[in-house]
Design a protein around this motif. Sequence first.
Motif, PDB file in Angstrom:
ATOM      1  N   GLY A 114      -3.397   2.072  -5.774  1.00 24.13           N
ATOM      2  CA  GLY A 114      -2.353   3.068  -5.908  1.00 24.13           C
ATOM      3  C   GLY A 114      -1.341   2.895  -4.779  1.00 24.13           C
ATOM      4  N   TYR A 115      -0.101   3.299  -5.013  1.00 22.43           N
ATOM      5  CA  TYR A 115       0.922   3.124  -3.972  1.00 22.43           C
ATOM      6  C   TYR A 115       2.142   3.984  -4.277  1.00 22.43           C
ATOM      7  CZ  TYR A 115       3.123  -0.028  -7.370  1.00 22.43           C
ATOM      8  OH  TYR A 115       3.689  -0.562  -8.505  1.00 22.43           O
ATOM      9  N   CYS A 116       3.058   4.036  -3.297  1.00 22.24           N
ATOM     10  CA  CYS A 116       4.334   4.721  -3.489  1.00 22.24           C
ATOM     11  C   CYS A 116       5.402   3.668  -3.763  1.00 22.24           C
ATOM     12  CB  CYS A 116       4.716   5.541  -2.257  1.00 22.24           C
ATOM     13  SG  CYS A 116       6.372   6.241  -2.422  1.00 22.24           S
ATOM     14  N   SER A 117       5.956   3.718  -4.968  1.00 21.88           N
ATOM     15  CA  SER A 117       6.968   2.728  -5.343  1.00 21.88           C
ATOM     16  C   SER A 117       8.241   2.890  -4.508  1.00 21.88           C
ATOM     17  CB  SER A 117       7.290   2.870  -6.834  1.00 21.88           C
ATOM     18  OG  SER A 117       8.256   1.935  -7.221  1.00 21.88           O
ATOM     19  N   SER A 118       8.596   4.127  -4.187  1.00 23.51           N
ATOM     20  CA  SER A 118       9.813   4.354  -3.395  1.00 23.51           C
ATOM     21  C   SER A 118       9.692   3.714  -2.018  1.00 23.51           C
ATOM     22  CB  SER A 118      10.065   5.854  -3.232  1.00 23.51           C
ATOM     23  OG  SER A 118      10.243   6.444  -4.485  1.00 23.51           O
ATOM     24  N   CYS A 119       8.571   3.958  -1.328  1.00 22.50           N
ATOM     25  CA  CYS A 119       8.387   3.373   0.007  1.00 22.50           C
ATOM     26  C   CYS A 119       8.249   1.850  -0.075  1.00 22.50           C
ATOM     27  CB  CYS A 119       7.163   3.970   0.690  1.00 22.50           C
ATOM     28  SG  CYS A 119       7.401   5.667   1.247  1.00 22.50           S
TER      29      CYS A 119
END
Length: 142
Positions: A114-119
């Motif tokens: 899982g991850y933050c696409s924006s960051c």
Amino acid sequence: MLDLDHPRTQHIFAASHQLDMILDMCKRITLSSVKGRRFRLEGIRQAFATLRWLAAHRFADEPHIADGIAELERQAEQLAALSLCHPISRDSLPERCPVCGDTLILPSEYSPTGYCSSCLGVIRAALQRVRSCEEGFGTEAI
Ligand SMILES: [Zn+2]
């Protein structure tokens, strides 16, 4: 499409493996604590060293690749240095990005992390450059 009989192809695959490790670790960095971010960044220093070796020894006629690697490493450092605004738990995936509060990309069969696409956008341009056929290793052709 890569020519599997071309002598450079094995080096493109080697670069791709390193870039995959860097991308995976950068995804993990987006959801890590401050300490975890530093730890994970140090964990990919060797991958950057390997990429520099590949560029110097297997892609010596393309000296611009080293500039792209340096840019990608700087951007990974920027990603790891982002300030956390929201608390993060060691035990479970946060509901929102601990830095920007954006909705997360949840683990899936295509991306088990899982991850933050924006960051992750912090490294996107440099990663594309190093992957490209024009300015990088050409791993985008795989
Ligand atoms: Zn974020």
